[in-house]
Design a protein around this motif. Structure first.
Motif, short mmCIF file in Angstrom:
data_model
loop_
_atom_site.label_atom_id
_atom_site.label_comp_id
_atom_site.label_asym_id
_atom_site.label_seq_id
_atom_site.Cartn_x
_atom_site.Cartn_y
_atom_site.Cartn_z
N GLN A 64 0.86 -1.18 0.00
CA GLN A 64 0.00 0.00 0.00
C GLN A 64 0.90 1.23 0.00
O GLN A 64 1.58 1.53 0.97
N ASP A 104 -4.37 -13.71 4.92
CA ASP A 104 -4.76 -13.86 3.51
C ASP A 104 -3.74 -13.09 2.67
O ASP A 104 -3.69 -11.87 2.72
N SER A 105 -2.94 -13.82 1.90
CA SER A 105 -1.91 -13.19 1.08
C SER A 105 -2.25 -13.21 -0.41
O SER A 105 -1.40 -12.87 -1.25
N LYS A 106 -3.47 -13.58 -0.75
CA LYS A 106 -3.87 -13.69 -2.15
C LYS A 106 -4.41 -12.39 -2.71
O LYS A 106 -4.68 -12.29 -3.91
N THR A 107 -4.59 -11.41 -1.87
CA THR A 107 -5.13 -10.12 -2.29
C THR A 107 -3.99 -9.11 -2.44
O THR A 107 -2.88 -9.32 -1.92
N PRO A 108 -4.22 -8.00 -3.15
CA PRO A 108 -3.14 -7.00 -3.33
C PRO A 108 -2.56 -6.48 -2.03
O PRO A 108 -1.38 -6.12 -1.96
N TYR A 116 -2.32 -7.46 2.15
CA TYR A 116 -2.50 -8.59 3.07
C TYR A 116 -3.74 -8.39 3.95
O TYR A 116 -4.08 -7.26 4.31
N GLY A 117 -4.37 -9.51 4.29
CA GLY A 117 -5.49 -9.50 5.22
C GLY A 117 -5.12 -10.23 6.50
O GLY A 117 -4.57 -11.33 6.47
N TRP A 136 -5.56 -5.17 5.71
CA TRP A 136 -6.97 -5.25 6.06
C TRP A 136 -7.09 -6.11 7.31
O TRP A 136 -6.70 -7.28 7.29
#
Length: 421
Positions: free
Chosen positions: A112, A260-264, A266-267, A309
């Protein structure tokens, strides 16, 4: 003659309207979505914005647009009730405000991107703030529109405030509230008319917008002002803050269930919190709402800490009030805005919210409030327990009959960990 009368009437109305606009109470303006992680710092640590007169501090924030936008700042001196004072700016500020914030840096090695801004007080334009009292700092854009504003307080050291945190004096709330007993003492000021000249502000964990105000001394002994009320100085005790830590956003850490590392970006999915109101009190160490920006693998957290996120979830099956639940803490200035309001997921029977937060460590809590922002402290999600560890601050305001502003002449602090019956 008629035109002259109309002209005079118009001028008087203009002056009156200008006075009314100047006297409007200043309230903190929440930032837009792109402005994040607003904080006051001293010695590189996030602090509650109550400073000694003459001390330096910084205001920092991030702009997720990362376009190196031009931001300006304005400093306004206010009275006890946060109305702007009528004293000229050059009497409370040495130098100038309405200057561009020149210290900014773009993020480095983050998913980001953002621009990080730092405003130091004092600086080359604003040499010092001359007087104590309530202040509000506004950050403006190029069009001189207010982007956000924050309160801060400068205090002198002319009085002492010995204080004690006690259990509630009222039987109905003895298990759920804290009561503050305190005395105002001074070897410098002789209090001629304390009922008129002295005002106090009582704060729990430094939350400036939810303090207790307008409490008069109960009685005096010599020059000492005594406050020993049964109900007027009580706070709902609440519960210990919850927390999470994601200083390494690529791996699950304290209270983070999975990543969750599959999104632009991290979650960080937190473990589902259970409403604690109906459970016995259990002590957990907290920092009373504060947060720390921290990237385990960086050299400069200000510009190398990333955003993630953070997915909050809450199980509150007995919550039946027609009110909203918000995720709050110092990380968002306890703001009750739609960005932090939880939504009920009927499939999972839990409340959920995803919030973009700069990585590190953060305390948070769940607050119940109505649509107008009135907080329901009694029916809080996590209950009220007198054993809760809270930090209390009392600020003393003093205004002589000939003064034009409310001075903050001292403060007292106490912690409920030393509570007495």
């Amino acid at each position: 003659m008629k035109n002259s009368f109309l002209t005079i009437t118009f001028l008087l109305l203009t002056v009156f309207c200008s006075y009314i606009s100047l006297a409007q109470t200043e309230k903190e303006i929440a930032p837009p979505y792109n402005i994040k992680t607003i904080s006051f710092l001293q010695s590189d640590r996030n602090v509650i914005p109550i400073f000694k007169l003459g001390e330096g501090f910084q205001l920092q924030f991030d702009d997720l647009f990362a376009n190196e936008a031009n931001y300006y700042y304005e400093i306004i001196h206010c009275d006890y009730n946060w109305n702007p004072t009528a004293i000229p700016k050059n009497e409370y500020l040495e130098g100038f405000d309405n200057q561009r914030i020149q210290d900014y840096t773009n993020s480095f090695n983050t998913l980001q991107i953002y621009s990080h801004y730092k405003l130091s007080i004092p600086n080359q334009f604003t040499q010092q703030l001359r007087i104590s009292g309530n202040y509000i700092i506004k950050v403006l854009d190029e069009n001189k529109e207010v982007v956000f504003s924050r309160k801060f307080i400068l205090c002198e050291d002319l009085v002492t405030v010995p204080m004690q945190v006690k259990r509630a004096r009222t039987v109905d709330n003895i298990e759920m509230k804290h009561n503050l007993d305190f005395t105002i003492k001074s070897n410098t000021i002789t209090f001629q008319n304390p009922l008129k000249n002295i005002k106090v502000l009582l704060l729990q964990n430094g939350q400036l917008n939810s303090g207790i105000k307008n409490i008069s001394p109960q009685y005096t002994i010599g020059n000492d002002l005594i406050y020993k009320y049964d109900s007027e100085t009580q706070f709902w005790a609440g519960n210990e803050f919850l927390f999470f830590e994601n200083k390494d956003i690529r791996s699950a850490s304290n209270n983070v269930a999975r990543i969750d590392s599959k999104t632009p970006i991290y979650g960080s999915y937190l473990y589902t919190s259970a409403a604690r109101a109906n459970f016995p009190y259990s002590f957990t160490q907290d920092v009373n709402g504060n947060f720390v920006v921290n990237n385990l693998n960086s050299a400069n957290n200000e510009i190398e800490a990333d955003y993630a996120w953070v997915y909050f979830s809450l199980s509150a099956p007995t919550f039946r009030l027609n009110k909203n639940i918000y995720v709050t803490g110092m990380f968002n200035n306890y703001t009750l805005s739609p960005e932090y309001k939880m939504e009920y997921n009927p499939k999972k029977a839990i409340y959920e919210k995803a919030i973009l937060i700069k990585q590190g460590f953060a305390n948070f809590e769940y607050k119940v409030a109505d649509e107008k922002g009135a907080i329901d402290y009694e029916n809080t999600i996590d209950g009220n327990f007198y054993q809760t560890e809270n930090e209390y601050t009392i600020l003393v305001y003093y205004r002589e009959s000939i003064d034009r502003y409310d001075r903050v002449v001292g403060k007292g602090m106490a912690n409920s960990i030393n509570i007495i019956n």
